[in-house]
Design a protein around this motif. Structure first.
Motif, PDB file in Angstrom:
ATOM      1  N   LEU A  75      -7.708  36.858  -0.013  1.00  0.00           N
ATOM      2  CA  LEU A  75      -6.497  36.365   0.632  1.00  0.00           C
ATOM      3  C   LEU A  75      -6.588  34.847   0.701  1.00  0.00           C
ATOM      4  O   LEU A  75      -7.653  34.299   0.997  1.00  0.00           O
ATOM      5  CB  LEU A  75      -6.344  36.975   2.025  1.00  0.00           C
ATOM      6  CG  LEU A  75      -6.263  38.504   2.056  1.00  0.00           C
ATOM      7  CD1 LEU A  75      -6.236  39.010   3.498  1.00  0.00           C
ATOM      8  CD2 LEU A  75      -5.049  39.005   1.296  1.00  0.00           C
ATOM      9  N   LEU A  76      -5.468  34.177   0.441  1.00  0.00           N
ATOM     10  CA  LEU A  76      -5.453  32.719   0.355  1.00  0.00           C
ATOM     11  C   LEU A  76      -4.677  32.094   1.493  1.00  0.00           C
ATOM     12  O   LEU A  76      -3.755  32.694   2.040  1.00  0.00           O
ATOM     13  CB  LEU A  76      -4.773  32.265  -0.938  1.00  0.00           C
ATOM     14  CG  LEU A  76      -5.288  32.800  -2.271  1.00  0.00           C
ATOM     15  CD1 LEU A  76      -4.432  32.268  -3.403  1.00  0.00           C
ATOM     16  CD2 LEU A  76      -6.729  32.416  -2.474  1.00  0.00           C
ATOM     17  N   TYR A  77      -5.053  30.854   1.818  1.00  0.00           N
ATOM     18  CA  TYR A  77      -4.190  30.011   2.641  1.00  0.00           C
ATOM     19  C   TYR A  77      -4.327  28.575   2.168  1.00  0.00           C
ATOM     20  O   TYR A  77      -5.350  28.177   1.624  1.00  0.00           O
ATOM     21  CB  TYR A  77      -4.490  30.148   4.142  1.00  0.00           C
ATOM     22  CG  TYR A  77      -5.752  29.472   4.624  1.00  0.00           C
ATOM     23  CD1 TYR A  77      -5.763  28.116   4.959  1.00  0.00           C
ATOM     24  CD2 TYR A  77      -6.929  30.182   4.786  1.00  0.00           C
ATOM     25  CE1 TYR A  77      -6.912  27.498   5.413  1.00  0.00           C
ATOM     26  CE2 TYR A  77      -8.076  29.583   5.247  1.00  0.00           C
ATOM     27  CZ  TYR A  77      -8.059  28.227   5.558  1.00  0.00           C
ATOM     28  OH  TYR A  77      -9.203  27.624   6.003  1.00  0.00           O
ATOM     29  N   ASP A  78      -3.268  27.808   2.374  1.00  0.00           N
ATOM     30  CA  ASP A  78      -3.240  26.388   2.022  1.00  0.00           C
ATOM     31  C   ASP A  78      -3.377  25.545   3.283  1.00  0.00           C
ATOM     32  O   ASP A  78      -2.797  25.871   4.322  1.00  0.00           O
ATOM     33  CB  ASP A  78      -1.919  26.019   1.338  1.00  0.00           C
ATOM     34  CG  ASP A  78      -1.795  26.589  -0.053  1.00  0.00           C
ATOM     35  OD1 ASP A  78      -2.818  26.707  -0.752  1.00  0.00           O
ATOM     36  OD2 ASP A  78      -0.663  26.912  -0.459  1.00  0.00           O
ATOM     37  N   LEU A  79      -4.129  24.461   3.169  1.00  0.00           N
ATOM     38  CA  LEU A  79      -4.212  23.492   4.256  1.00  0.00           C
ATOM     39  C   LEU A  79      -2.940  22.653   4.281  1.00  0.00           C
ATOM     40  O   LEU A  79      -2.328  22.421   3.226  1.00  0.00           O
ATOM     41  CB  LEU A  79      -5.390  22.547   4.028  1.00  0.00           C
ATOM     42  CG  LEU A  79      -6.795  23.093   4.213  1.00  0.00           C
ATOM     43  CD1 LEU A  79      -7.813  22.082   3.707  1.00  0.00           C
ATOM     44  CD2 LEU A  79      -7.050  23.417   5.671  1.00  0.00           C
ATOM     45  N   PRO A  80      -2.567  22.133   5.442  1.00  0.00           N
ATOM     46  CA  PRO A  80      -1.493  21.140   5.469  1.00  0.00           C
ATOM     47  C   PRO A  80      -1.952  19.910   4.670  1.00  0.00           C
ATOM     48  O   PRO A  80      -3.150  19.588   4.655  1.00  0.00           O
ATOM     49  CB  PRO A  80      -1.336  20.794   6.941  1.00  0.00           C
ATOM     50  CG  PRO A  80      -1.994  21.902   7.691  1.00  0.00           C
ATOM     51  CD  PRO A  80      -3.058  22.448   6.779  1.00  0.00           C
ATOM     52  N   PRO A  81      -1.039  19.207   3.997  1.00  0.00           N
ATOM     53  CA  PRO A  81      -1.433  18.061   3.161  1.00  0.00           C
ATOM     54  C   PRO A  81      -2.293  17.020   3.877  1.00  0.00           C
ATOM     55  O   PRO A  81      -3.203  16.452   3.274  1.00  0.00           O
ATOM     56  CB  PRO A  81      -0.092  17.465   2.722  1.00  0.00           C
ATOM     57  CG  PRO A  81       0.859  18.622   2.765  1.00  0.00           C
ATOM     58  CD  PRO A  81       0.398  19.473   3.911  1.00  0.00           C
ATOM     59  N   ASP A  82      -2.060  16.780   5.159  1.00  0.00           N
ATOM     60  CA  ASP A  82      -2.829  15.756   5.873  1.00  0.00           C
ATOM     61  C   ASP A  82      -4.284  16.168   6.138  1.00  0.00           C
ATOM     62  O   ASP A  82      -5.098  15.327   6.513  1.00  0.00           O
ATOM     63  CB  ASP A  82      -2.133  15.367   7.177  1.00  0.00           C
ATOM     64  CG  ASP A  82      -2.014  16.518   8.163  1.00  0.00           C
ATOM     65  OD1 ASP A  82      -1.613  17.627   7.755  1.00  0.00           O
ATOM     66  OD2 ASP A  82      -2.331  16.304   9.347  1.00  0.00           O
ATOM     67  N   LEU A  83      -4.626  17.438   5.938  1.00  0.00           N
ATOM     68  CA  LEU A  83      -6.003  17.892   6.149  1.00  0.00           C
ATOM     69  C   LEU A  83      -6.809  18.003   4.856  1.00  0.00           C
ATOM     70  O   LEU A  83      -8.037  18.111   4.906  1.00  0.00           O
ATOM     71  CB  LEU A  83      -6.017  19.242   6.866  1.00  0.00           C
ATOM     72  CG  LEU A  83      -5.535  19.247   8.315  1.00  0.00           C
ATOM     73  CD1 LEU A  83      -5.630  20.656   8.896  1.00  0.00           C
ATOM     74  CD2 LEU A  83      -6.331  18.269   9.160  1.00  0.00           C
ATOM     75  N   LYS A 138     -16.212  18.946   2.468  1.00  0.00           N
ATOM     76  CA  LYS A 138     -16.787  17.861   1.675  1.00  0.00           C
ATOM     77  C   LYS A 138     -16.056  17.661   0.353  1.00  0.00           C
ATOM     78  O   LYS A 138     -16.134  16.612  -0.253  1.00  0.00           O
ATOM     79  CB  LYS A 138     -18.268  18.141   1.415  1.00  0.00           C
ATOM     80  CG  LYS A 138     -19.101  18.104   2.679  1.00  0.00           C
ATOM     81  CD  LYS A 138     -20.525  18.510   2.406  1.00  0.00           C
ATOM     82  CE  LYS A 138     -21.284  18.597   3.717  1.00  0.00           C
ATOM     83  NZ  LYS A 138     -22.482  19.383   3.635  1.00  0.00           N
ATOM     84  N   LYS A 139     -15.370  18.674  -0.100  1.00  0.00           N
ATOM     85  CA  LYS A 139     -14.664  18.613  -1.376  1.00  0.00           C
ATOM     86  C   LYS A 139     -13.165  18.721  -1.120  1.00  0.00           C
ATOM     87  O   LYS A 139     -12.745  19.245  -0.101  1.00  0.00           O
ATOM     88  CB  LYS A 139     -15.143  19.771  -2.269  1.00  0.00           C
ATOM     89  CG  LYS A 139     -14.733  19.671  -3.698  1.00  0.00           C
ATOM     90  CD  LYS A 139     -15.453  20.744  -4.517  1.00  0.00           C
ATOM     91  CE  LYS A 139     -14.963  20.707  -5.954  1.00  0.00           C
ATOM     92  NZ  LYS A 139     -15.579  21.744  -6.765  1.00  0.00           N
ATOM     93  N   ASN A 140     -12.362  18.235  -2.036  1.00  0.00           N
ATOM     94  CA  ASN A 140     -10.911  18.257  -1.865  1.00  0.00           C
ATOM     95  C   ASN A 140     -10.310  19.615  -2.212  1.00  0.00           C
ATOM     96  O   ASN A 140      -9.554  19.742  -3.164  1.00  0.00           O
ATOM     97  CB  ASN A 140     -10.246  17.171  -2.721  1.00  0.00           C
ATOM     98  CG  ASN A 140     -10.461  15.797  -2.146  1.00  0.00           C
ATOM     99  OD1 ASN A 140     -10.693  15.647  -0.951  1.00  0.00           O
ATOM    100  ND2 ASN A 140     -10.397  14.792  -2.988  1.00  0.00           N
ATOM    101  N   TRP A 141     -10.633  20.630  -1.441  1.00  0.00           N
ATOM    102  CA  TRP A 141     -10.039  21.942  -1.633  1.00  0.00           C
ATOM    103  C   TRP A 141      -8.625  21.937  -1.061  1.00  0.00           C
ATOM    104  O   TRP A 141      -8.360  21.302  -0.046  1.00  0.00           O
ATOM    105  CB  TRP A 141     -10.843  23.016  -0.907  1.00  0.00           C
ATOM    106  CG  TRP A 141     -12.279  23.157  -1.310  1.00  0.00           C
ATOM    107  CD1 TRP A 141     -13.369  22.823  -0.574  1.00  0.00           C
ATOM    108  CD2 TRP A 141     -12.788  23.700  -2.529  1.00  0.00           C
ATOM    109  NE1 TRP A 141     -14.521  23.118  -1.250  1.00  0.00           N
ATOM    110  CE2 TRP A 141     -14.196  23.663  -2.469  1.00  0.00           C
ATOM    111  CE3 TRP A 141     -12.191  24.204  -3.685  1.00  0.00           C
ATOM    112  CZ2 TRP A 141     -15.012  24.111  -3.488  1.00  0.00           C
ATOM    113  CZ3 TRP A 141     -13.011  24.655  -4.704  1.00  0.00           C
ATOM    114  CH2 TRP A 141     -14.394  24.611  -4.607  1.00  0.00           C
ATOM    115  N   ARG A 142      -7.726  22.673  -1.677  1.00  0.00           N
ATOM    116  CA  ARG A 142      -6.352  22.773  -1.161  1.00  0.00           C
ATOM    117  C   ARG A 142      -6.227  23.849  -0.082  1.00  0.00           C
ATOM    118  O   ARG A 142      -5.230  23.912   0.616  1.00  0.00           O
ATOM    119  CB  ARG A 142      -5.381  23.039  -2.301  1.00  0.00           C
ATOM    120  CG  ARG A 142      -5.497  24.447  -2.882  1.00  0.00           C
ATOM    121  CD  ARG A 142      -4.578  24.727  -4.026  1.00  0.00           C
ATOM    122  NE  ARG A 142      -3.209  24.502  -3.673  1.00  0.00           N
ATOM    123  CZ  ARG A 142      -2.220  24.359  -4.541  1.00  0.00           C
ATOM    124  NH1 ARG A 142      -2.461  24.415  -5.816  1.00  0.00           N
ATOM    125  NH2 ARG A 142      -1.002  24.176  -4.147  1.00  0.00           N
ATOM    126  N   GLY A 143      -7.245  24.704   0.026  1.00  0.00           N
ATOM    127  CA  GLY A 143      -7.249  25.781   1.015  1.00  0.00           C
ATOM    128  C   GLY A 143      -8.448  26.666   0.769  1.00  0.00           C
ATOM    129  O   GLY A 143      -9.416  26.243   0.141  1.00  0.00           O
TER     130      GLY A 143
END
Length: 155
Positions: A76-84, A90-95
């Motif tokens: 199951l996936l979720y996306d972070l809000p852009p500001d987070l 440590k890495k630029n994961w989108r969620g």
């Protein structure tokens, strides 16, 4: 960040004898938001092993106090809000893409200890499953609804 991937993670919906779900209130969030135990997988770590590890690291609950009931058939996936993005991990994961496990707590409340080596929660409680989507940070609401649907037959 549309090219960023999803951080592999494991998560646990832990039920007590009354069918309530364990939730903790994060130390790093001022919101009155609660969440189930979850966290990133170590490289090469099996998701179930990661779920047991995260459960113990975050709640102090040892594997011997839980019984595996089910595993979600897909991540199951979720996306972070852009500001987070780029600030949470440590890495630029989108969620996150999470492997979810439903477990039953066979211990006593005294077996819970959120004062772990690296505490993540300031409080914990047992909550009704139907309350979960309203208790989580807004960007995880759909995720929690998906978890409830996934494990509905056992709730």
């Amino acid at each position: 960040m549309k090219d960023a991937g999803y951080r592999p993670a494991a998560a646990v919906m832990l039920l007590n004898r009354e069918g309530k779900v364990w939730v903790g209130q994060r130390l790093d969030n001022a919101l009155d938001a609660w969440q189930m135990p979850q966290g990133g997988l170590d490289p090469g770590e099996d998701p179930l092993e990661g779920a047991y590890r995260e459960l113990e690291e975050e709640t102090g609950i040892a594997r011997r106090h839980v019984e595996l009931i089910a595993r979600a058939p897909e991540e199951l996936l979720y996306d972070l809000p852009p500001d987070l993005i780029g600030k949470v991990w440590k890495k630029n994961w989108r969620g996150q893409r999470q492997s979810w496990f439903l477990m039953r707590f066979a211990g006593e409340d005294s077996d819970v200890n959120i004062q772990t080596a690296e505490p993540e929660f300031r409080a914990w409680k047992w909550a009704e499953p139907a309350e979960l989507p309203a208790m989580i940070v807004p960007f995880k609401k759909q995720l929690y609804e998906d978890v409830l649907r996934t494990f509905a037959q056992w709730l």
